[in-house]
Structure formats: structure tokens, C-alpha cells
Design an enzyme around this catalytic site. Structure first.
Site, PDB file in Angstrom:
ATOM      1  N   HIS A  83       0.758  -1.311  -0.036  1.00 38.35           N
ATOM      2  CA  HIS A  83      -0.054  -0.082   0.013  1.00 38.35           C
ATOM      3  C   HIS A  83       0.777   1.198   0.092  1.00 38.35           C
ATOM      4  O   HIS A  83       1.749   1.478   0.877  1.00 38.35           O
ATOM      5  CB  HIS A  83      -0.909  -0.027   1.155  1.00 38.35           C
ATOM      6  CG  HIS A  83      -1.840   1.279   1.502  1.00 38.35           C
ATOM      7  ND1 HIS A  83      -2.706   1.651   0.265  1.00 38.35           N
ATOM      8  CD2 HIS A  83      -1.672   2.152   2.233  1.00 38.35           C
ATOM      9  CE1 HIS A  83      -3.309   2.579   0.828  1.00 38.35           C
ATOM     10  NE2 HIS A  83      -2.791   3.147   1.909  1.00 38.35           N
ATOM     11  N   LYS A  99      -0.286  10.886   1.091  1.00 43.92           N
ATOM     12  CA  LYS A  99       0.711  10.138   0.149  1.00 43.92           C
ATOM     13  C   LYS A  99       0.135  10.603  -1.389  1.00 43.92           C
ATOM     14  O   LYS A  99       1.049  11.121  -1.995  1.00 43.92           O
ATOM     15  CB  LYS A  99       0.845   8.723   0.258  1.00 43.92           C
ATOM     16  CG  LYS A  99       1.092   8.143   1.362  1.00 43.92           C
ATOM     17  CD  LYS A  99       1.071   6.537   1.445  1.00 43.92           C
ATOM     18  CE  LYS A  99      -0.122   6.151   1.243  1.00 43.92           C
ATOM     19  NZ  LYS A  99      -0.898   6.416   2.380  1.00 43.92           N
ATOM     20  N   ASP A 109      -1.684   4.168  -4.577  1.00 43.06           N
ATOM     21  CA  ASP A 109      -2.422   3.362  -4.000  1.00 43.06           C
ATOM     22  C   ASP A 109      -1.821   1.839  -3.732  1.00 43.06           C
ATOM     23  O   ASP A 109      -1.573   1.360  -2.476  1.00 43.06           O
ATOM     24  CB  ASP A 109      -3.901   2.931  -4.276  1.00 43.06           C
ATOM     25  CG  ASP A 109      -4.899   2.013  -3.440  1.00 43.06           C
ATOM     26  OD1 ASP A 109      -4.750   2.656  -2.385  1.00 43.06           O
ATOM     27  OD2 ASP A 109      -5.150   1.066  -3.917  1.00 43.06           O
ATOM     28  N   ARG A 140      16.938  14.934  15.329  1.00 42.24           N
ATOM     29  CA  ARG A 140      17.066  16.363  14.171  1.00 42.24           C
ATOM     30  C   ARG A 140      17.959  16.297  13.292  1.00 42.24           C
ATOM     31  O   ARG A 140      17.991  17.005  12.062  1.00 42.24           O
ATOM     32  CB  ARG A 140      17.550  17.487  15.385  1.00 42.24           C
ATOM     33  CG  ARG A 140      16.480  18.116  16.041  1.00 42.24           C
ATOM     34  CD  ARG A 140      17.031  19.179  17.325  1.00 42.24           C
ATOM     35  NE  ARG A 140      17.356  20.271  16.264  1.00 42.24           N
ATOM     36  CZ  ARG A 140      18.123  21.180  16.646  1.00 42.24           C
ATOM     37  NH1 ARG A 140      18.395  21.350  18.156  1.00 42.24           N
ATOM     38  NH2 ARG A 140      18.334  22.319  16.031  1.00 42.24           N
TER      39      ARG A 140
END
Length: 305
Positions: free
Chosen positions: A140, A161, A179, A244
Site C-alpha cells: 500500500h 501520500k 495506492d 534532528r
């Protein structure tokens, strides 16, 4: 049901020329058998019933060196094993066509010729068959080509996405699939393709399905790509602590292998497509052997000298 590919598809896709006409057969194994040893009868019959057999210059010269009786026996040995397709390259002598076709007619075997050398045919058709028969898994996610890097974007539904991919397309990057990404592994390469049903389509909440080919043009689409990098979109509410300075040792494990992965925190108001491009560019810099953190450390050392 095991995978198989039709002979007619191979003929069409690789511009092969039919020398006879029989009902469509199917190839069930990812290889082309050269016929040197086969013509001597050194093979298991069942291996030929599922593979393409290819004949070129060497096989042609071997056959011509035999007496007519021995030549016909050798031809019957291979063709009588009922390969789905007999492929004659440009190097195979046209003087042998009639004998080959007579025996192929008896056993109803499809014979084709090509203007390419057998080594080229084995490389091209063989590569196609290897990829076609490779084990696959569906993921997916989305796949897009960004600055020459094959990227698969994963993350939970609603992470953004598809919206990110749409922005990337509008910025000139190339779309592969939305998808679902169908992935196969060839050695150290991971090939990503669209699912047949959703090919060319991108679904965006509130807009629905967008036909990328007809909306943005065929030049904005690729049928497949090598997946070099996996970007995982992580919503802000996942309680994941991000370094970071970034984490460059993450991997996405699939098909008994791994692809480098980068996690991108998703927050409201952030432009995900810009972060995708930044992550790809950072990946390319590191691939060239440049480490920004190392540069910072070197500067610190110089300051302290």
C-alpha cells in the site's frame, strides 16, 4: 494457478515474425533454451514443454553438418518435445526453414523468426521473462520518479501520500502508481509497477480519480521503476521521536532484502512534496559520499584548533 505468459504476447512485444500459424500457447518458465545440447537429445522432455527454444548460428551450423537423416532425427527430438515457441534468430540458416516447418507442422509447434541475433534475444526476452515470473508482493503506497531516483512513499491512509504525488507531478516529476505498488526483486534491484486495475489513476480526497495520462500527458508516466528509496510519512500523533540530524540507517525489509528508508514527520501546514524532494536530494548527496554531519564535525574541530 501458476504464472504463465502467452506466446502471442511475446511475438507482439518483441516484433517476432510468424513462420506458421497455430493456436496460442503459453510459456511457463523464465528462460530461453539454446538448442546445442538439446539437438543431441541431452534434455528432460518436460523442461521444453514450458520454455522457449532458441536457435541461432551455432545450431544452424551443427544441423547443416549432419546427414539429412540425422538432421531430421535431431529436429524431431526437440520439436517433438512440444516447446510452446521455437525462435529462429537472424543467424539461423534460411535453408533449414522448410525442414523445420515440416516437422513443426506435424507437432503443431509455433515457429517464429527475428532480425536480431540470438544473444540479443536471450538478453531482452530472457530479462522480460525473469521479471515477469519473479515473486511479487503488493504494498500500500505510491511510486514516483524524483530527480532520477525511484521513490516509494508509504504511510497510513490519510497521511497525504496521493496529495504529495499530485504535487510532484505538477512540479514535473514522473508518476508510476498510486495506492498499490507491485514489487518484484531481481538480484539487488527492486522493481515497482502499478496494479493493472489502478494503472494511470491517482485518487485524491475530495477530487476523486484523476487520469494522469490524459490530464498531464503520457510523458509524465512510467510503467515501472527501480525503487531506490522508501519514504515513510509518519503523522505527528504517532509519538515517534525524530532525530534532528536524521536517521540514515533505517531499512524497509521486503522479499528477503532491504531498501533504504527515511521517515518524514507529517504536520499540518507542511508541504510534503517539498520534503520528498529534499529527502531525495539528501539521499543523492550521501550516495556521492558527502556527509553533511561529518562536514559540521570537521568545522568544529577547526574552530577548536
Amino acid at each position: 494457478m501458476e504464472k504463465r505468459v502467452s506466446v502471442d504476447k511475446i511475438i507482439k512485444d518483441f516484433y517476432l515474425i510468424k513462420l506458421n500459424e497455430f493456436p496460442n500457447a503459453f510459456i511457463e518458465r523464465p528462460s530461453i533454451n539454446r538448442a546445442g545440447l538439446l539437438l543431441g537429445g541431452n534434455f528432460k522432455r518436460e523442461t521444453l514443454t514450458k520454455n522457449i527454444v532458441g536457435w541461432g548460428t551455432n545450431e544452424s551450423e551443427f544441423l547443416l553438418s549432419l546427414s539429412e537423416e540425422k538432421r531430421k532425427k535431431a529436429l524431431k527430438t526437440v520439436i517433438g518435445a512440444l516447446p510452446p515457441l521455437l525462435l529462429l534468430s537472424i543467424g539461423f540458416s534460411a535453408n533449414l526453414y522448410q525442414e523445420v516447418l515440416q516437422i513443426a507442422e506435424k507437432y503443431k509447434v509455433q515457429v517464429v523468426k527475428s532480425q536480431e541475433h540470438l544473444s540479443t534475444l536471450i538478453a531482452n526476452i530472457g530479462s522480460y521473462l525473469t521479471e515477469y515470473f519473479a515473486k511479487t508482493v503488493s504494498v500500500h503506497g505510491c511510486a514516483v520518479l524524483v530527480n532520477g531516483v525511484g521513490v516509494m512513499i508509504i504511510g497510513p491512509s490519510g497521511a497525504g501520500k496521493s496529495e504529495a504525488v499530485l504535487e510532484l507531478i505538477q512540479e514535473g516529476h514522473t508518476f508510476v502508481t498510486d495506492d498499490t505498488v507491485v514489487i518484484s526483486r531481481l538480484g539487488n534491484r527492486f522493481i515497482g509497477k502499478p496494479a493493472t486495475i489502478t494503472q494511470d489513476f491517482l485518487e485524491v480526497r475530495g477530487i476523486g480519480l484523476i487520469d494522469i495520462r490524459h490530464t498531464y500527458g503520457s510523458s509524465m508516466i512510467r510503467a515501472k521503476l527501480d525503487i531506490d528509496l522508501v519514504l515513510e510519512l509518519v503523522p505527528d500523533n504517532e509519538n515517534i521521536i525524530f532525530d534532528r540530524l536524521g536517521k540514515w540507517d533505517l531499512e524497509y525489509n521486503i522479499l528477503d532484502g532491504a531498501i533504504q528508508k527515511i521517515q518524514i514527520p507529517v504536520k499540518q501546514g507542511r508541504t510534503i512534496s517539498s520534503l520528498v524532494v529534499a529527502a531525495v536530494n539528501a539521499y543523492l548527496v550521501r550516495k556521492d559520499g558527502l556527509d553533511p554531519l561529518q562536514k559540521i564535525q570537521e568545522r568544529i574541530l577547526k574552530e577548536n584548533e
